[in-house]
Design a protein around this motif. Structure first.
Motif, mmCIF file in Angstrom:
data_model
loop_
_atom_site.group_PDB
_atom_site.id
_atom_site.type_symbol
_atom_site.label_atom_id
_atom_site.label_comp_id
_atom_site.label_asym_id
_atom_site.label_seq_id
_atom_site.Cartn_x
_atom_site.Cartn_y
_atom_site.Cartn_z
ATOM 1 N N LYS A 424 46.522 43.852 38.551
ATOM 2 C CA LYS A 424 46.819 43.142 37.309
ATOM 3 C C LYS A 424 47.076 44.071 36.131
ATOM 4 O O LYS A 424 47.931 43.791 35.286
ATOM 5 N N VAL A 425 46.349 45.197 36.064
ATOM 6 C CA VAL A 425 46.441 46.032 34.859
ATOM 7 C C VAL A 425 47.260 47.302 35.052
ATOM 8 O O VAL A 425 47.621 47.956 34.064
ATOM 9 N N ALA A 449 28.209 39.930 34.643
ATOM 10 C CA ALA A 449 28.790 39.342 33.437
ATOM 11 C C ALA A 449 29.225 40.422 32.457
ATOM 12 O O ALA A 449 30.272 40.296 31.802
ATOM 13 N N GLU A 450 28.444 41.501 32.355
ATOM 14 C CA GLU A 450 28.838 42.604 31.473
ATOM 15 C C GLU A 450 30.094 43.293 31.990
ATOM 16 O O GLU A 450 30.945 43.724 31.199
ATOM 17 N N PHE A 451 30.211 43.404 33.310
ATOM 18 C CA PHE A 451 31.401 44.045 33.868
ATOM 19 C C PHE A 451 32.659 43.220 33.601
ATOM 20 O O PHE A 451 33.679 43.758 33.156
ATOM 21 N N THR A 452 32.604 41.918 33.866
ATOM 22 C CA THR A 452 33.801 41.101 33.652
ATOM 23 C C THR A 452 34.180 41.088 32.170
ATOM 24 O O THR A 452 35.370 41.138 31.825
ATOM 25 N N ASN A 463 44.977 37.699 31.928
ATOM 26 C CA ASN A 463 44.134 36.566 32.313
ATOM 27 C C ASN A 463 43.488 36.851 33.668
ATOM 28 O O ASN A 463 44.182 36.905 34.694
ATOM 29 N N PHE A 464 42.166 37.028 33.645
ATOM 30 C CA PHE A 464 41.444 37.360 34.873
ATOM 31 C C PHE A 464 40.728 36.155 35.474
ATOM 32 O O PHE A 464 39.960 36.320 36.428
#
Length: 481
Positions: A424-425, A449-452, A463-464
């Motif tokens: 994606k990136v 959650a911190e990673f995402t 948009n992930f």
């Protein structure tokens, strides 16, 4: 109701004998209550720290009310008798006012406990060593707890059937701690969320070596015993601490940047391991180029016999291997020094942040050394039939229980999540993300959650949602690759 106080080791005292207040004059009742408080350990301002941190998979692991800053472990082990004697000095900071606190310790005999030099009362229930200091601890106070203990340390069978703790080997012992094995050989706050520095001193019969984490500060022989002193300045989770006792061929060297290398190889594995271990400098250079600066003060490996442990483990600064590793396994365990050891999961639910990254390091190594590209490895995995539960049985961020945190979806599907991010990136932004993640959370803890959230901040406008929904948290095989 029992007529003994749990803090008085079962010994009845006038301070702890319950009586009906109706049978006592009020003045006498007040006097007895005052004596009771003094007899059972001091003031009443603090509260117990609590047993267990409610980890999703190991709820009893760790303890509340304090953070450990440093462990000073002084051990003596005799392989012939299998007896271990230890003194653990644990320096910690109270995160709230404490009347009592717990340490994790399984098996072994507790001989004495002191807090700030004063004898403390203690009791045991399962893996919990509950300590009541003579005086309550204030919030923010730094305090030292000394536990003297002895006995024959035991191995622990994990929910997935693997063995950890203190493992007997052909010529000594091997201590492995993932996920909860360190409590088999020293008392502590046995959860990855509480990291600390370590000094580990080990005395063994003359002729044997004792290898641990960090840097060897001294080796001295007195009579028929040799003492090895190891120091780890950087924070380390308890599950990453190790001790290996036995006969080893020791090699010391430095990398091109001056980083010390210490390798310990069982003589039966020396010939088989020589070629792959010679690649360690090349692998370290490659990983620093891809993942950023190495986060510790030394590196190396411990290679034991295949029968000594059934798995390799990323013990900090000095990964352990059951027999001579292949190149992929060496790449994997050294990558953990960034992802798992320096950036450590906040709970065991976040295991894919260890294993997905280390598995993806294997893919990148292949890509850079004439093998499959990471995309080709991804495509081969995606071709796995939908009904193959070994890969598609659960989402990498949602293992169904403690028995599954080291299963294939955590490793391979975790790596597939990283490849989806890279798709994606693009390459430039992707390497910024994985290097930045290691730098931002260096020597700290982090969760999924911190990673995402970090990925989304580093790639604004992308948009992930489908990546997270289908690949990270989704059950079963995603509909499209």
């Amino acid at each position: 109701m029992s007529s003994t106080c749990r803090w008085c080791h079962g010994r009845p005292t006038i301070a702890c004998v319950p009586r009906s207040p109706l049978a006592l004059p009020s003045a006498l009742l007040t006097l007895l209550l005052t004596v009771a408080l003094a007899g059972c350990g001091g003031g009443v301002h603090g509260t117990p720290g609590g047993a267990g941190l409610r980890d999703p998979y190991f709820p009893k692991a760790g303890n509340g009310g304090y953070d450990v800053d440093h462990y000073a472990l002084t051990l003596a082990y005799d392989p012939d008798t299998r007896d271990l004697t230890g003194t653990a000095v644990i320096t910690a900071r109270a995160t709230r006012a404490l009347s009592a606190f717990d340490l994790d310790l399984r098996g072994l005999r507790v001989d004495e406990v002191t807090v700030e030099g004063s004898r403390a009362r203690w009791n045991r229930a399962g893996q919990e060593l509950t300590i009541r200091p003579h005086d309550d601890l204030k919030a923010g106070e730094t305090f030292a707890t000394t536990v003297r203990y002895s006995g024959r340390p035991e191995k622990i069978t994990d929910p997935d059937g693997s063995e950890e703790g203190w493992l007997r080997t052909a010529d000594g012992a091997l201590a492995l701690g993932e996920p909860v094995g360190s409590m088999a050989w020293f008392p502590g706050n046995d959860h990855p969320s509480d990291k600390a520095s370590y000094d580990i001193t080990v005395t063994v019969p003359k002729g044997l070596q004792a290898v641990s984490n960090g840097e060897l500060k001294s080796e001295t022989t007195k009579g028929d015993r040799t003492t090895f002193v190891w120091h780890s300045a950087e924070p380390m989770a308890s599950y990453l601490a190790t001790v290996a006792v036995g006969h080893y061929e020791i090699t010391r060297s430095t990398l091109s940047d001056g980083l010390p290398v210490y390798t310990a190889v069982d003589p039966t594995q020396a010939a088989a391991g020589r070629r792959v271990l010679a690649k360690l400098p090349e692998i370290m250079d490659w990983e620093q180029y891809n993942f950023g600066p190495y986060p510790f003060s030394s590196t190396g490996v411990i290679v034991d016999r295949p029968e000594d442990a059934g798995y390799a483990l990323e013990t900090q600064t000095r990964p352990v291997f059951p027999g001579a590793p292949d190149t992929a396994t060496l790449v994997h365990e050294l990558a953990h020094q960034w992802y798992g050891d320096s950036v450590t999961p906040r709970t065991w639910r976040d295991m894919w942040l260890n294993e997905g990254f280390a598995t993806y390091a294997e893919w990148l190594w292949d890509e850079d050394h004439g093998g499959r590209t990471a995309q080709q490895t991804f495509d081969k995995l995606y071709a796995t039939p939908t009904d193959d539960s070994t890969l598609w049985g659960f989402a990498p961020a949602k293992p169904p229980s403690a028995a599954y945190i080291s299963e294939r979806p955590v490793y391979d599907r975790g790596a597939m999540v990283l490849q989806k991010i890279r798709q994606k990136v693009g390459d430039d932004r992707f390497y910024d993300i994985i290097q930045g993640w290691a730098t931002t959370h260096r020597h700290a803890n982090a969760d999924t959650a911190e990673f995402t959230a970090y990925v989304e901040r580093k790639a604004p406008g992308k948009n992930f949602s489908a990546v997270w929904k289908d690949w990270l948290y989704g059950d079963g095989k995603p509909a499209t690759p």
